[in-house]
Design an enzyme around this catalytic site. Sequence first.
Site, short mmCIF file in Angstrom:
data_model
loop_
_atom_site.label_atom_id
_atom_site.label_comp_id
_atom_site.label_asym_id
_atom_site.label_seq_id
_atom_site.Cartn_x
_atom_site.Cartn_y
_atom_site.Cartn_z
N PRO A 42 0.90 -1.11 -0.14
CA PRO A 42 -0.07 -0.11 0.02
C PRO A 42 0.81 1.04 -0.06
CG PRO A 42 0.01 -1.04 2.08
CD PRO A 42 0.65 -2.09 1.11
N ASP A 197 53.06 3.58 -14.31
CA ASP A 197 53.91 4.93 -14.35
C ASP A 197 54.33 5.30 -12.81
OD1 ASP A 197 53.30 5.75 -17.05
OD2 ASP A 197 51.63 7.14 -16.66
N LYS A 219 57.92 8.44 -16.52
CA LYS A 219 58.36 9.79 -17.08
C LYS A 219 58.74 10.48 -16.27
CE LYS A 219 55.51 9.38 -21.80
NZ LYS A 219 54.93 7.97 -21.43
N GLY A 251 46.11 8.85 -11.37
CA GLY A 251 44.87 9.79 -11.71
C GLY A 251 43.97 9.05 -12.67
N THR A 280 40.88 11.59 -10.25
CA THR A 280 41.95 12.59 -10.93
C THR A 280 42.36 13.23 -10.04
OG1 THR A 280 42.21 14.24 -12.48
CG2 THR A 280 40.05 14.08 -11.74
#
Length: 426
Positions: A42, A197, A219, A251, A280
Amino acid sequence: MTYLLGLRMQGRDVLVVGGGRVAQRRVPVLVEAGARVTLVAPAVSAALEDLAAAGHITWSRRAFAPGDVAGEGAPAYWLVHAATDDPDANAAVAAEAEDARVWCVRADDRHASSAWTPASGNIGDITVGVVASGDPRRSAGLRDAIADGLADGTLDARRGRERLTGVALVGGGPGDPGLITVRGQQLLSQADVVVVDRLAPTSLLDRLAADVEVVDAAKIPYGRSMTQEDINAVLVDRARQGKFVVRLKGGDSFLFGRGGEEAAACAAAGVPVIAVPGVTSALAAPASAGIPATHRGVAQDVHIVSAHVAPDDERSTVDWKGLAAAGGTVVALMGVERIEAISAALIAHGRSEHTPVAVVQEATLPGQRTVTGTLAGIASAVRSANVRPPAVVIIGEVVKTARDLDILHTGTQFETHRQVTGRDLQ
């Protein structure tokens, strides 16, 4: 003893009686599994009412009546959930289901239930279900322990009959290993090869099996680096060998992470590739320093830019004049080395030299610290404090807002951060 089954509910009819907190937990899972859910109650919770309004479930706005399970005109239900707060009503639902030889889960009485709903969870393509004599608390605890083990690689899920192949581009988050997504961690735990990375959460590599190949694709600014062409070649080569490759980045792969280039290289080579979004640093760094990137009445827009080349460099495609005029929050990544040029460009294009600025170094990591100032003076403050990459530059009135609200953090917030993201909350 119980006999566990994995039910494939796509397109099959399920009846749920009751619209309270139990139904609110169970109905979305059934909908997600593809079941056609009829809800009889209901009144229902706001969330269930929203599902009905969107057409995801059928809601009969009334109490249960004899014949709802197997009466004339009722669908041929495969499963019934009795989830009202009335034991007599639940007993009536269960009795009718028993007569119709339909499995029925009673929320109020596990001993009178012909079926139990396991504590379940999905880790990638693995579904974990635990039934501990119908005890939901104990089942949930065991479920969570198994799910955690699958997610962090403690339990080896790589040895299935259908092993993963191809490449997964996994965003590892802003630094703290606890901020990788569950999906990202699950795929990492199944990797045969990890191409990693420098800014990725490298401490996660220690959890990998001994036979996993780890390729260092760092890098280093103004130092050693692996070319993008070589990275692409490794991804394609290992995938063509039938191995499952995880490209682990800091990120998010598709925000200044060259994820698009890597995806394109895989696609051109006919290698299957998927992308798993990551948190990120452009948003995590302000948040970890207590700075809201947007704030009601202060900033309704936020602009994320790459400052890997200076504003006056012919290679720059950033509209610095437009950013100065916009007046919202500007978040610059890779901008510490060019902070003087960034400040000068914004001031030259009309941004007030009194605009508040914050620079967050090593966001979410133990060495996190924040240096603040104005657009005119931030470069001097950054040099005096010897701020080095990785660091994120936040420009706008939200920095002053954080200070006014007394939520701006200038020292490390790692311990506080861990309290709200670590496993001690599980």
